[in-house]
Structure formats: C-alpha cells, structure tokens
Design a protein around this motif. Sequence first.
Motif, short mmCIF file in Angstrom:
data_model
loop_
_atom_site.label_atom_id
_atom_site.label_comp_id
_atom_site.label_asym_id
_atom_site.label_seq_id
_atom_site.Cartn_x
_atom_site.Cartn_y
_atom_site.Cartn_z
N PRO A 129 0.80 -1.23 0.00
CA PRO A 129 0.00 0.00 0.00
C PRO A 129 0.83 1.27 0.00
CG PRO A 129 -0.05 -1.04 2.16
CD PRO A 129 0.61 -2.01 1.23
N LEU A 130 1.99 1.25 0.66
CA LEU A 130 2.81 2.45 0.71
C LEU A 130 3.34 2.81 -0.68
CD1 LEU A 130 4.21 4.69 2.24
CD2 LEU A 130 6.06 3.08 2.81
N GLU A 193 -6.48 5.44 11.72
CA GLU A 193 -5.10 5.53 12.20
C GLU A 193 -4.14 4.78 11.28
OE1 GLU A 193 -7.93 6.48 15.25
OE2 GLU A 193 -7.72 4.64 14.07
N GLY A 194 -4.62 3.66 10.71
CA GLY A 194 -3.79 2.91 9.77
C GLY A 194 -3.47 3.72 8.53
N PHE A 195 -4.49 4.41 8.00
CA PHE A 195 -4.26 5.28 6.86
C PHE A 195 -3.30 6.42 7.22
CE2 PHE A 195 -8.09 3.64 4.56
CZ PHE A 195 -7.49 3.48 3.32
N GLU A 196 -3.49 7.01 8.38
CA GLU A 196 -2.63 8.13 8.79
C GLU A 196 -1.17 7.69 8.89
OE1 GLU A 196 -4.56 9.37 12.37
OE2 GLU A 196 -5.79 10.87 11.34
N GLN A 201 4.27 8.39 5.81
CA GLN A 201 5.50 7.91 5.17
C GLN A 201 5.60 8.33 3.70
OE1 GLN A 201 6.44 3.65 6.32
NE2 GLN A 201 4.37 3.80 7.15
N THR A 202 4.62 9.09 3.21
CA THR A 202 4.61 9.52 1.82
C THR A 202 4.90 11.02 1.74
OG1 THR A 202 2.27 10.19 1.69
CG2 THR A 202 2.76 7.83 1.44
N GLU A 203 4.89 11.55 0.51
CA GLU A 203 5.08 12.98 0.30
C GLU A 203 3.76 13.75 0.36
OE1 GLU A 203 8.34 14.21 -2.51
OE2 GLU A 203 8.01 12.17 -3.25
N PHE A 204 2.65 13.06 0.55
CA PHE A 204 1.38 13.76 0.74
C PHE A 204 1.40 14.46 2.10
CE2 PHE A 204 -0.35 10.51 -2.29
CZ PHE A 204 -0.90 11.39 -3.21
N SER A 205 1.37 15.77 2.09
CA SER A 205 1.36 16.53 3.34
C SER A 205 -0.01 17.06 3.69
CB SER A 205 2.35 17.70 3.26
OG SER A 205 1.98 18.58 2.20
N LYS A 211 -15.34 9.55 7.81
CA LYS A 211 -16.14 8.32 7.88
C LYS A 211 -17.43 8.52 7.10
CE LYS A 211 -18.37 5.18 11.18
NZ LYS A 211 -19.73 5.28 10.59
N GLN A 212 -17.82 7.51 6.31
CA GLN A 212 -19.06 7.56 5.55
C GLN A 212 -19.66 6.16 5.52
OE1 GLN A 212 -20.36 10.44 4.18
NE2 GLN A 212 -22.19 9.28 3.71
N GLY A 213 -20.71 5.93 6.31
CA GLY A 213 -21.32 4.60 6.35
C GLY A 213 -20.34 3.56 6.85
N ILE A 214 -20.14 2.50 6.06
CA ILE A 214 -19.18 1.45 6.45
C ILE A 214 -17.77 1.78 6.01
CG2 ILE A 214 -20.93 -0.35 6.36
CD1 ILE A 214 -19.61 -1.31 3.74
N GLY A 215 -17.60 2.91 5.35
CA GLY A 215 -16.32 3.20 4.74
C GLY A 215 -15.63 4.45 5.22
N LEU A 216 -14.44 4.66 4.66
CA LEU A 216 -13.67 5.88 4.88
C LEU A 216 -13.41 6.55 3.54
CD1 LEU A 216 -10.97 4.57 7.39
CD2 LEU A 216 -12.92 6.03 7.94
N GLN A 217 -13.49 7.87 3.53
CA GLN A 217 -13.06 8.67 2.39
C GLN A 217 -11.71 9.29 2.75
OE1 GLN A 217 -15.96 11.61 1.32
NE2 GLN A 217 -17.61 10.13 1.04
N VAL A 218 -10.70 8.95 1.99
CA VAL A 218 -9.36 9.46 2.24
C VAL A 218 -8.99 10.41 1.10
CG1 VAL A 218 -6.94 8.88 2.66
CG2 VAL A 218 -8.76 7.30 3.40
#
Length: 235
Positions: A129-130, A193-196, A201-205, A211-218
């Motif tokens: 994923p990274l 927290e897993g996404f964070e 560790q990426t260049e995305f600053s 949270k939306q229903g059963i999901g996450l919007q990142v």
Amino acid sequence: MALMKNARKKKDVGIYGPMAKWYDKNSRKSRLQEMHRYADLVETHTDAGSAVLEVAPGPGYLSIELARRGYLVSGIEISADFVEIEKRNAQEANVAVNFEQGNASALPQQDGTFDFVVCSTAFKNFKDPLTSLNEMYRVLKPNGRALILDMNHDATNEDINNEMEQSGMRGFDRLFVKFSFKTFLKSGAYTREGFEALIAQTEFSNYEIAKQGIGLQVWLTKDESMVRRSIHSEK
C-alpha cells in the motif's frame, strides 16, 4: 478472520474468472447508484475535462460514468478478466476509457499525468500500500487530488446492516456480500489511524479522512508548494 491480510502478504488480491463475472453482474444490479455518487465526489473536486485515473476499477462502472461526464479517463486493473469486462462495458456504454492491465504499485503512466486519481473498494487488496500511495503521488499533477474510498476496519454490525438495506440487494447476493463485509473484507480494511500511519511515510502533506457509512473517504492533495521545495532542495 484475517483472510484478506494473509492473502495480500503474497500478492495483490485480484478477482478472476467466474467471480469477476458475478461481481460485474452484481454491480450492474446493485452498485450503479453508488458509482454515480462516487462520480459526484470526483466532479465536485476537479474541473470538467480533467484527466482522471482509476486504480483497480473492477468492472469499470465508475470510470465509465466519469467518461460520460466528459473526463479523460484511464484505468489500471490487475485482473485480466476484469480488463476484458471493462472494455466490453465501455463499448456497450459508447464511451472511451483507456483500460489497461497493471499493478497499483507500478503504474505505467508518466509523472504528473493526472489531475485526479480515484481508487474505490480496492486499497485493502494491495500487497504494497505504501508504494501504491507513492505511485498515486507520482502520477498526479501539482495540486492534483487523490480519493481512496474503502471499507473502515472499525465499521460496526449496525453500519453493515444499514449498508445492506440501502443497497437493495436480496437473496444470495445480499447474504454473500453481508458475510464478506463481516469477515474477510472488514478484517483486511484499514482504520483511520492505519491510513494516517501510511500517509505519514509519503510525500502527501495535505490530507483529510472522513467516515461515511461502512467506509472511509481518504482525500489526498499533491501540494504544489511542497513539490517546489522538493525540486529546490535537489539543486
């Protein structure tokens, strides 16, 4: 159960053969409105006619809807069976989408190609994923945005039951999807927290997680000022 986590340790989890055909059929019956909602999110956050990449488009309905709305759409999918289905579905819809077979951790596109990258319900399938996040960053233009839509590991049984009611699924499809959510899909999904931890560790600053229903919007943004500082530091 940790089936998803164990499966993705060896390779990206793809969908093939009869399962790909079932997924396409079920998406046609139950997920087209969901794809329209996802397309609305993209449309709200990028200009008309922009170049959009969908990573792991499955049967391709989100890419097809975006192409209908005038976007220049490409899709990278690991499953050759899905690529065949995607191309057939796009032809049937009479839209042009550049679907290719490839891996999320080694995107074939050049740096700075896309205004927007979207990945729905597939990020939890990626072995690396990274690297996949870094690849999304690489192919985005400065100030481009990425959106990852996926299941929340912390989704409750009530969240899942509500999702199934809204889906309109019945019979075997409903039972199978509900079972999948509660077992291997949820077990393999990430928490906020897993996404964070990955994003750190990426260049995305610049990012936002909702949270939306059963999901996450990142939501991720390739900050142009950070790109400029990076280029300057290399000189």
